[in-house]
Design a protein around this motif. Structure first.
Motif, PDB file in Angstrom:
ATOM      1  N   LYS A   1       0.868  21.066   6.341  1.00 46.71           N
ATOM      2  CA  LYS A   1      -0.014  22.129   6.822  1.00 46.71           C
ATOM      3  C   LYS A   1      -0.773  21.690   8.074  1.00 46.71           C
ATOM      4  O   LYS A   1      -0.923  22.455   9.020  1.00 46.71           O
ATOM      5  N   ALA A   2      -1.256  20.464   8.081  1.00 51.98           N
ATOM      6  CA  ALA A   2      -1.990  19.956   9.242  1.00 51.98           C
ATOM      7  C   ALA A   2      -1.076  19.888  10.463  1.00 51.98           C
ATOM      8  O   ALA A   2      -1.482  20.254  11.575  1.00 51.98           O
ATOM      9  N   GLN A   3       0.145  19.441  10.261  1.00 47.78           N
ATOM     10  CA  GLN A   3       1.105  19.336  11.366  1.00 47.78           C
ATOM     11  C   GLN A   3       1.455  20.737  11.888  1.00 47.78           C
ATOM     12  O   GLN A   3       1.504  20.950  13.101  1.00 47.78           O
ATOM     13  N   ALA A   4       1.685  21.684  10.982  1.00 43.77           N
ATOM     14  CA  ALA A   4       2.005  23.046  11.398  1.00 43.77           C
ATOM     15  C   ALA A   4       0.838  23.654  12.165  1.00 43.77           C
ATOM     16  O   ALA A   4       1.037  24.341  13.183  1.00 43.77           O
ATOM     17  N   GLN A   5      -0.371  23.420  11.701  1.00 40.73           N
ATOM     18  CA  GLN A   5      -1.559  23.947  12.393  1.00 40.73           C
ATOM     19  C   GLN A   5      -1.672  23.347  13.789  1.00 40.73           C
ATOM     20  O   GLN A   5      -1.999  24.055  14.749  1.00 40.73           O
ATOM     21  N   ARG A   6      -1.375  22.076  13.924  1.00 38.62           N
ATOM     22  CA  ARG A   6      -1.420  21.421  15.232  1.00 38.62           C
ATOM     23  C   ARG A   6      -0.384  22.021  16.170  1.00 38.62           C
ATOM     24  O   ARG A   6      -0.664  22.299  17.348  1.00 38.62           O
ATOM     25  N   ILE A   7       0.808  22.275  15.661  1.00 39.30           N
ATOM     26  CA  ILE A   7       1.869  22.861  16.483  1.00 39.30           C
ATOM     27  C   ILE A   7       1.469  24.256  16.939  1.00 39.30           C
ATOM     28  O   ILE A   7       1.642  24.617  18.112  1.00 39.30           O
ATOM     29  N   VAL A   8       0.935  25.051  16.038  1.00 39.42           N
ATOM     30  CA  VAL A   8       0.508  26.408  16.388  1.00 39.42           C
ATOM     31  C   VAL A   8      -0.602  26.359  17.432  1.00 39.42           C
ATOM     32  O   VAL A   8      -0.597  27.137  18.397  1.00 39.42           O
TER      33      VAL A   8
END
Length: 83
Positions: free
Chosen positions: A34-41
């Motif tokens: 989730k943290a990685q996806a949020q960073r990508i977004v």
């Protein structure tokens, strides 16, 4: 007989502990993903849906105002109305 029960008790306890550890690992992986996806977004600089909808509505209203002003200008000039 009690030796057999003890083995099964130990095996059951071991399986419960393994399930707890697996659940902890699953939660940790979910958190990282989730943290990685949020960073990508965030890196993609995407616009929020609410902002997009507000801007779309504003553009629509302004388009209607522009059409009304064009008709008014055409009427003042005595031009034929455009269809």
């Amino acid at each position: 007989m009690s030796q057999s029960n003890r083995i099964f008790d130990d095996l059951g306890r071991l399986m419960n502990e393994a399930a707890g550890v697996a659940d902890g690992v699953r939660r940790e992986v979910e958190t990282v993903v989730k943290a990685q996806a949020q960073r990508i977004v965030n890196d993609m600089e995407l616009v929020k849906r609410e902002d997009f909808d507000a801007l779309r509505e504003l553009v629509q209203v302004q388009g209607e105002e522009i059409d009304a002003l064009r008709k008014e200008i055409a009427a003042l000039r005595g031009d034929k109305p455009a269809t």
